[in-house]
Design a protein around this motif. Sequence first.
Motif, mmCIF file in Angstrom:
data_model
loop_
_atom_site.group_PDB
_atom_site.id
_atom_site.type_symbol
_atom_site.label_atom_id
_atom_site.label_comp_id
_atom_site.label_asym_id
_atom_site.label_seq_id
_atom_site.Cartn_x
_atom_site.Cartn_y
_atom_site.Cartn_z
ATOM 1 N N GLY A 179 -23.623 12.698 -47.958
ATOM 2 C CA GLY A 179 -23.482 13.733 -46.946
ATOM 3 C C GLY A 179 -24.720 14.009 -46.142
ATOM 4 N N ASP A 180 -25.860 13.395 -46.517
ATOM 5 C CA ASP A 180 -27.101 13.682 -45.800
ATOM 6 C C ASP A 180 -27.773 12.448 -45.221
ATOM 7 N N GLY A 181 -27.026 11.339 -45.093
ATOM 8 C CA GLY A 181 -27.515 10.221 -44.308
ATOM 9 C C GLY A 181 -28.627 9.402 -44.920
ATOM 10 N N LEU A 182 -28.574 9.156 -46.223
ATOM 11 C CA LEU A 182 -29.597 8.323 -46.850
ATOM 12 C C LEU A 182 -28.985 7.480 -47.956
ATOM 13 N N GLY A 183 -29.259 6.170 -47.919
ATOM 14 C CA GLY A 183 -28.881 5.261 -48.990
ATOM 15 C C GLY A 183 -29.971 4.216 -49.142
ATOM 16 N N TRP A 184 -30.174 3.722 -50.350
ATOM 17 C CA TRP A 184 -31.255 2.756 -50.566
ATOM 18 C C TRP A 184 -30.908 1.746 -51.650
ATOM 19 N N VAL A 185 -31.551 0.598 -51.566
ATOM 20 C CA VAL A 185 -31.393 -0.483 -52.540
ATOM 21 C C VAL A 185 -32.783 -1.016 -52.870
ATOM 22 N N ARG A 186 -33.020 -1.275 -54.129
ATOM 23 C CA ARG A 186 -34.303 -1.828 -54.585
ATOM 24 C C ARG A 186 -34.127 -3.318 -54.809
ATOM 25 N N ILE A 187 -34.794 -4.134 -53.992
ATOM 26 C CA ILE A 187 -34.583 -5.578 -54.027
ATOM 27 C C ILE A 187 -35.895 -6.308 -54.291
ATOM 28 N N MET A 188 -35.772 -7.613 -54.486
ATOM 29 C CA MET A 188 -36.942 -8.465 -54.663
ATOM 30 C C MET A 188 -37.148 -9.310 -53.414
ATOM 31 N N VAL A 189 -38.331 -9.215 -52.826
ATOM 32 C CA VAL A 189 -38.736 -10.078 -51.725
ATOM 33 C C VAL A 189 -39.738 -11.062 -52.314
ATOM 34 N N GLY A 190 -39.287 -12.266 -52.562
ATOM 35 C CA GLY A 190 -40.097 -13.177 -53.364
ATOM 36 C C GLY A 190 -40.196 -12.602 -54.763
ATOM 37 N N GLU A 191 -41.416 -12.373 -55.209
ATOM 38 C CA GLU A 191 -41.632 -11.776 -56.526
ATOM 39 C C GLU A 191 -42.060 -10.315 -56.419
ATOM 40 N N ARG A 192 -41.861 -9.721 -55.243
ATOM 41 C CA ARG A 192 -42.313 -8.348 -55.029
ATOM 42 C C ARG A 192 -41.122 -7.424 -54.827
ATOM 43 N N PRO A 193 -41.083 -6.311 -55.542
ATOM 44 C CA PRO A 193 -40.003 -5.351 -55.339
ATOM 45 C C PRO A 193 -40.238 -4.506 -54.087
ATOM 46 N N VAL A 194 -39.165 -4.224 -53.364
ATOM 47 C CA VAL A 194 -39.226 -3.401 -52.147
ATOM 48 C C VAL A 194 -37.986 -2.517 -52.114
ATOM 49 N N THR A 195 -38.158 -1.269 -51.751
ATOM 50 C CA THR A 195 -37.026 -0.375 -51.524
ATOM 51 C C THR A 195 -36.642 -0.424 -50.051
#
Length: 319
Positions: A179-195
């Motif tokens: 209801g407040d316009g925010l969603g996120w996923v924590r992924i791996m870019v190469g061997e580095r995690p990024v939200t």
Amino acid sequence: MKSVLLVLISRGAALVAAALAFGFLAPLFPVADSFAHFRFHLLVALALAAIALLLLRAPVRAMLAVALILPGIGGLAPALPAAHMASAPPSEPAFTLVQLNLNFRNRDVGDAIEMIRERNADVVTLQEVSSYLWVAVSSLFKDYPYNIVCQSGRVGAVAVFSRLPLENGTGPKRGCVVGDGLGWVRIMVGERPVTIASMHLKWPFPFGQTAQVDRLETYLQALPGPVVVGGDFNAAPWSHSVNRVEEATRASVVEGLRLTLYRPSLKWVPGLGLPIDHVLAPPGMVTQSIKRGPYVGSDHLPVIARLGFAPDEGQMREQ
């Protein structure tokens, strides 16, 4: 006639200058942020007034207008183009992000889906994913199996789609602020995690943008870093609302003035539109390229960014 024109232009320039100055008070008054969003357009209007005053042989008034223009340009700093785009070493991971508000009134997003695939996006952040668009948007699941869709009121959902895998480990991999316009996923870019976060803010005062940022601030601060945000902020990159999101996420707007609020009927009029769709990137990440994408049926243009990691200090010494 000349004297009447001089009076009209002088008074108009004074009103524009007052609106421009008021926009700098946004940290104190939410209504001032509504003026700040038009800072670029107010500066253009004031520059035209200064030229007109010079032609009318009123140099003192023209110089006063110019004196106000200079600090105003400084206030555009977050949108001033970077002197160059950095290149991450080939050994460092990079990814392509496509940011797009689909427009909840849109009934055909075929061009948008095709554009996402043509650009070979690794990550996609979407807003206004309405029920009318769900069948078409759900076709992305096959290519982007790591995703989240978060309901965000009457204009539809925000979503993140990724072909890059979720982070390893025990922490949360995705989340919503429903209801407040925010969603996120924590992924791996190469061997580095990024939200990767998708964000959709309401319009500024007299609408609910300031209150929405108040509610989201704690959630944004809690996102595990580094954080990359793609979103329709309904706010200019130099605005107080965007600045608050930057501070909360420890990320900054990628430089450049991109007028993304778009109407095809106005495409022949340069300078119209508003820069309200942004990509925020954290320290330690470099922008290899960023640009507006083509018109794909929405009232927003896509933003397409290629982001990569800068080498750490040890790697830089070795190089």
